[in-house]
Scaffold this motif. Sequence first.
Motif, short mmCIF file in Angstrom:
data_model
loop_
_atom_site.label_atom_id
_atom_site.label_comp_id
_atom_site.label_asym_id
_atom_site.label_seq_id
_atom_site.Cartn_x
_atom_site.Cartn_y
_atom_site.Cartn_z
N LYS A 161 72.08 21.14 58.45
CA LYS A 161 73.34 21.31 59.17
C LYS A 161 73.77 19.95 59.69
CE LYS A 161 72.87 25.87 59.10
NZ LYS A 161 73.66 26.69 58.24
N LYS B 270 81.29 21.51 66.04
CA LYS B 270 81.33 22.25 64.78
C LYS B 270 80.05 21.97 64.00
CE LYS B 270 86.32 21.90 64.43
NZ LYS B 270 87.37 21.09 63.88
N THR C 199 85.00 29.58 60.10
CA THR C 199 84.30 29.26 58.87
C THR C 199 84.59 27.81 58.52
OG1 THR C 199 84.57 31.52 58.12
CG2 THR C 199 84.03 29.87 56.45
N VAL C 200 83.54 27.05 58.30
CA VAL C 200 83.68 25.64 57.98
C VAL C 200 83.10 25.43 56.58
CG1 VAL C 200 83.07 23.30 58.70
CG2 VAL C 200 83.43 25.06 60.42
N THR D 214 76.33 18.25 62.35
CA THR D 214 77.10 18.69 63.51
C THR D 214 77.63 17.50 64.31
OG1 THR D 214 77.09 20.06 65.52
CG2 THR D 214 75.04 18.91 64.98
N TRP E 227 78.55 22.08 59.96
CA TRP E 227 78.80 22.20 58.53
C TRP E 227 77.46 22.35 57.82
CZ3 TRP E 227 81.20 18.92 61.83
CH2 TRP E 227 82.59 18.92 61.86
N ASP E 228 77.40 23.25 56.84
CA ASP E 228 76.25 23.29 55.95
C ASP E 228 76.32 22.04 55.10
OD1 ASP E 228 75.16 25.75 56.77
OD2 ASP E 228 76.55 26.85 55.48
N LEU E 229 75.19 21.40 54.89
CA LEU E 229 75.17 20.17 54.13
C LEU E 229 74.08 20.23 53.07
CD1 LEU E 229 75.80 16.69 54.71
CD2 LEU E 229 73.37 17.11 54.45
N ALA F 249 81.26 23.91 53.30
CA ALA F 249 80.02 23.17 53.12
C ALA F 249 80.33 21.76 52.64
CB ALA F 249 79.13 23.88 52.12
N ILE F 250 79.44 20.85 52.95
CA ILE F 250 79.55 19.47 52.48
C ILE F 250 78.45 19.25 51.45
CG2 ILE F 250 79.33 17.04 53.12
CD1 ILE F 250 80.30 17.84 55.94
#
Length: 172
Positions: free
Chosen positions: A128, A134, A12-13, A130, A136-138, A15-16
């Motif tokens: 996203k 990895k 799990t990463v 990337t 990340w939702d952005l 969100a940004i």
Amino acid sequence: RSTHSRSSDPPTVPAINTPLLIVGRGPAALVAAKVVSGHGLPCLVAGHKSLEDASPVELDQKSLAILEPHGVLSVLRPYATSQEPFTITSLAFENGLKHHCVADMLVTVFDNMSLEDAVAYGDGVRGKLTDGLKIWDLEADAFLDVNALSSDLNGAIHDGATFGERLVKAIS
């Protein structure tokens, strides 16, 4: 029923979220970042690549007027090929300004990232981010793709600053 995650589950990463996302290559990305950070607005520069142009360019009066209040000219002076008139290569401009951006607490630079699955909403974007390993939702409240802006050094300075000033004015 097990509460343990399986080893094959992706990590799990977080969100940004950022007020401004800037993507693309060339000097306009860095100029826009410095202009908005100079007004106290944080931003994320992702996927920036220098244009690698080593031809000297004389900065016009408009470019000098844009860069001076943000402290950029004093940072770039050691990289200039001439002080009068102020002349610098695009590559030296970008490398010097990138170091200045990285030292700026309001600018985050992720060079080796790309935006995928982007969906625009208003002035912003969701997608996203990337690095190939990895994801990340952005979410960004405002978005600038500098690939649509001038790649000429003076034009890029003008375009990046115009975007930054318009954004700051719109949110103030």
